[in-house]
Design a protein around this motif. Structure first.
Motif, PDB file in Angstrom:
ATOM      1  N   VAL A  92       0.689  -1.293  -0.257  1.00  0.00           N
ATOM      2  CA  VAL A  92       0.060   0.077   0.136  1.00  0.00           C
ATOM      3  C   VAL A  92       0.977   1.355   0.213  1.00  0.00           C
ATOM      4  CG1 VAL A  92      -1.564   1.237   1.114  1.00  0.00           C
ATOM      5  CG2 VAL A  92      -1.921  -1.268   1.266  1.00  0.00           C
ATOM      6  N   SER A  93       0.807   2.173  -1.025  1.00  0.00           N
ATOM      7  CA  SER A  93       1.435   3.132  -1.308  1.00  0.00           C
ATOM      8  C   SER A  93       0.974   4.592  -0.541  1.00  0.00           C
ATOM      9  CB  SER A  93       2.153   3.311  -2.727  1.00  0.00           C
ATOM     10  OG  SER A  93       0.981   3.566  -3.379  1.00  0.00           O
ATOM     11  N   ARG A  94      -0.323   4.620  -0.505  1.00  0.00           N
ATOM     12  CA  ARG A  94      -0.908   5.806  -0.065  1.00  0.00           C
ATOM     13  C   ARG A  94      -2.386   5.309   0.351  1.00  0.00           C
ATOM     14  NH1 ARG A  94      -0.628   8.222  -4.268  1.00  0.00           N
ATOM     15  NH2 ARG A  94      -2.758   8.200  -5.125  1.00  0.00           N
ATOM     16  N   GLY A  95      -3.085   6.179   1.450  1.00  0.00           N
ATOM     17  CA  GLY A  95      -4.435   5.942   1.683  1.00  0.00           C
ATOM     18  C   GLY A  95      -4.375   5.339   3.239  1.00  0.00           C
ATOM     19  N   GLN A  96      -5.879   5.357   3.421  1.00  0.00           N
ATOM     20  CA  GLN A  96      -6.221   4.878   5.029  1.00  0.00           C
ATOM     21  C   GLN A  96      -7.547   3.942   4.630  1.00  0.00           C
ATOM     22  OE1 GLN A  96      -6.942   8.841   6.914  1.00  0.00           O
ATOM     23  NE2 GLN A  96      -5.258   8.389   8.171  1.00  0.00           N
ATOM     24  N   ALA A  97      -7.737   3.060   5.703  1.00  0.00           N
ATOM     25  CA  ALA A  97      -8.549   2.206   5.801  1.00  0.00           C
ATOM     26  C   ALA A  97      -9.007   2.275   7.315  1.00  0.00           C
ATOM     27  CB  ALA A  97      -8.267   0.973   5.279  1.00  0.00           C
ATOM     28  N   LEU A  98      -9.916   3.060   7.623  1.00  0.00           N
ATOM     29  CA  LEU A  98     -10.359   3.367   9.096  1.00  0.00           C
ATOM     30  C   LEU A  98     -11.192   2.459   9.633  1.00  0.00           C
ATOM     31  CD1 LEU A  98     -10.194   7.311   9.246  1.00  0.00           C
ATOM     32  CD2 LEU A  98      -8.667   5.734   9.884  1.00  0.00           C
ATOM     33  N   LEU A  99     -11.139   1.398  10.333  1.00  0.00           N
ATOM     34  CA  LEU A  99     -12.213   0.538  11.046  1.00  0.00           C
ATOM     35  C   LEU A  99     -12.347   0.999  12.449  1.00  0.00           C
ATOM     36  CD1 LEU A  99     -13.895  -1.823  10.486  1.00  0.00           C
ATOM     37  CD2 LEU A  99     -12.056  -3.352  11.376  1.00  0.00           C
ATOM     38  N   ASP A 100     -13.635   1.647  12.599  1.00  0.00           N
ATOM     39  CA  ASP A 100     -14.003   2.226  13.771  1.00  0.00           C
ATOM     40  C   ASP A 100     -12.936   3.077  14.364  1.00  0.00           C
ATOM     41  OD1 ASP A 100     -16.502   1.259  14.577  1.00  0.00           O
ATOM     42  OD2 ASP A 100     -15.831  -0.625  15.203  1.00  0.00           O
TER      43      ASP A 100
END
Length: 596
Positions: free
Chosen positions: A80-88
């Protein structure tokens, strides 16, 4: 990115602050031979508790890579070179491997597309289920085993107590997928990622599993990311959908809007390629005429397998895989076999190819298989060829695809070296490939191209019958449509017959002339396509048709009547035989098993 893809319309469920998962600008890259290229570019979406988000698109669009990134399971050369995955509020992409282990299974679970590579072949099904449950819940061994059995029972696996002691290779593909689903459901996760979870399942089991996933949402508020190429499943199960192509979001929005007013040409093409139940009735081609010598004929054919041994080493039980089946296949005809896993479809295919011993009468091109010597059985291979479900597994990875098509000609001593090469080049052009591609290897082709190569290889010997055993079930809908059109064109050119085996009733209706519906090794209904689909008379046939997903979110079907009680099995103690069904002729060759 198109304007349609930039905004994800908020769902009606819950308030805006109920977002469970927020993915922002997810970009995944791969380093291959020193070159970095994107696999997923700038993907963003929101998912709320209790919702289902479908990610749809063809192979290579980035669907599965997205799910692996969320699970922290990317290959070593992919990152993953960029970004977010916000779980709660927790960014899954920033967690270390040790931290991620606490999330996998308990909070984020995944159902993988290929269960055989996900299950450990050296451990029993029961041990793997118990291990997964005890890894996240403080249960005693007895309690964990009871939970594992109940999980198997929920996904409609027959004899769950006995399955606990079995190993993955002892189960069919559909059953292995059900084990994976049971493993994920047992954890009660807040987010469930399902990567093509029903591709290998029968239509009835698919309906039951999707109903189970909906029940899970209602009882626990679990959110689901559903990755699929089945637009019927998208229409029935998803609240929102994301359409991807080449790693980018093409279009996104509520499922109802996506199906009724797709904005992008790619989305419209994807929906147009979906086979629809009822579309087959538009065809009005006459049946191929009956011939004095059919291409294939079965009369009271049976195939049994003895299993289990007692103290003295004698078999105790017998699998009645096929029991008293009779039908014939005419020249130039496409004959369909449908039914759930374990009903005997593939066993009949193996009997026609001479790969299993049988009782009763089985003949190909007028030659009874039981009377043939070794050379005669080899000659039958010229008349009967098979196209398998997985083209990658059917092709030797060490052999060029040109050599794979030439090999049958070499085995049977047909033509000179130059004539074989010319025949292979002709076949490559016929299936839409070029002679320059003959020097490549299977891994250099897409799934649809590999299946076309398998079609070319099957045609090399000019067979009278080609057995298509789930030959398009693993393909994207657009690729599937092209392969089916190719098979139709080849039949018109060569007058070859097909035995078309599938669990996709919509596909079957659109390609077959006649079909037989099988249940527990016996035929329960048989007739022309129009008779069986237009006037299904047996309860099991109606159940199969009722379970077919409809690619129309506005069309709501009545609740599916799930079977109750223990699932019937074709396994009987030695000496005990199943009751034979009696077929009643309703006219014009429409045969239906008499009800008890």
């Amino acid at each position: 990115m198109t304007a349609a893809a930039k905004t994800m319309v908020a769902p009606d469920k819950g308030a805006a602050n109920d977002t469970l998962l927020a993915v922002r600008d997810l970009t995944v890259t791969v380093r291959d031979r020193g070159v970095v290229r994107p696999l997923v570019s700038g993907l963003s979406f929101d998912l709320r508790a209790g919702e289902t988000l479908a990610i749809a698109g063809e192979s290579g669009s980035g669907k599965s890579i997205t799910s692996l990134a969320l699970m922290g399971l990317l290959p070593n050369n992919v990152s993953v070179s960029r970004g977010q995955a916000l779980l709660d509020g927790t960014d899954l992409l920033s967690l270390s491997e040790r931290q991620m282990r606490a999330y996998r299974g308990a909070k984020v679970a995944m159902i993988f597309q290929e269960p055989m590579t996900s299950l450990n072949p050296v451990h029993s099904i029961g041990n793997q289920l118990v291990e997964a449950i005890r890894a996240h819940e403080a249960l005693a061994l007895r309690e964990a085993r009871a939970a594992a059995v109940e999980a198997l029972r929920q996904v409609r696996i027959s004899e769950p107590e006995r399955r606990m002691a079995q190993y993955p290779h002892e189960l069919s593909g559909g059953m292995r997928q059900r084990v994976m689903i049971a493993m994920a459901l047992a954890m009660h996760p807040s987010l469930l990622i399902a990567d093509e979870p029903t591709t290998a399942l029968d239509v009835t089991v698919q309906r039951e599993v999707l109903d189970l996933l909906r029940d899970l949402q209602e009882s626990t508020g679990t959110a689901i990311i559903l990755i699929t190429h089945d637009m019927g499943v998208v229409a029935e199960c998803a609240d929102h959908a994301v359409v991807m192509k080449a790693g980018r979001m093409i279009e996104a929005g509520p499922v109802s809007t996506l199906f009724t007013a797709p904005r992008e040409p790619y989305t419209r093409d994807l929906l147009a390629a979906v086979p629809r139940l009822g579309a087959g009735a538009e065809r009005n081609a006459p049946l191929p005429p009956a011939a004095p010598v059919p291409v294939a004929r079965l009369v009271e054919a049976s195939v049994h397998f003895d299993i289990g041994t007692n103290f003295f080493g004698r078999h105790t039980h017998r699998v009645h895989a096929v029991e008293g089946v009779s039908f014939d296949i005419r020249p130039g005809e496409t004959f369909g076999l449908v039914g759930e896993s374990g009903c005997g479809k593939s066993t009949i295919a193996k009997a026609l190819a001479g790969l299993v011993s049988h009782e009763g009468h089985v003949e190909v091109a007028g030659k009874p298989l039981a009377t043939l010597a070794a050379q005669g059985r080899k000659d039958i291979c010229r008349d009967v060829q098979m196209i398998f479900q997985d083209p990658m597994a059917a092709l030797d990875p060490r052999m060029t695809v040109g050599d794979a098509v030439i090999e049958p000609l070499q085995i049977h001593g047909i033509g000179s070296v130059s004539e074989r090469r010319a025949r292979a080049e002709e076949l490559f052009h016929r299936v839409g490939l070029t002679s320059e591609q003959m020097s490549r290897y299977p891994h250099e082709f897409s799934g649809g191209q590999r299946q076309r190569i398998c079609v070319a290889r099957a045609l090399a010997l000019r067979p009278k019958l080609i057995i298509c055993d789930e030959s398009v079930s693993a393909l994207d809908v657009s690729v599937q449509a092209r392969v089916l059109e190719l098979l139709k064109e080849l039949q018109e050119e060569t007058h070859v017959s097909y035995l078309f085996i599938s669990h996709d009733m919509a596909v079957v209706e659109n390609v077959v002339d006649r079909l037989a519906v099988m249940y527990l090794g016996q035929i329960v209904e048989m007739g022309t396509r129009d008779a069986v689909f237009g006037n299904p008379r047996h309860p099991y046939t109606r159940r199969l048709l009722d379970a077919v997903p409809i690619p129309d979110p506005a069309r709501k079907r009545p609740p599916y009547a799930r079977p109750v009680g223990e699932i019937p099995s074709p396994i009987y103690p030695i000496g005990v035989v199943p009751q034979r069904v009696n077929l009643r002729d309703l006219g014009d060759g429409h045969l239906v098993a008499e009800s008890d």
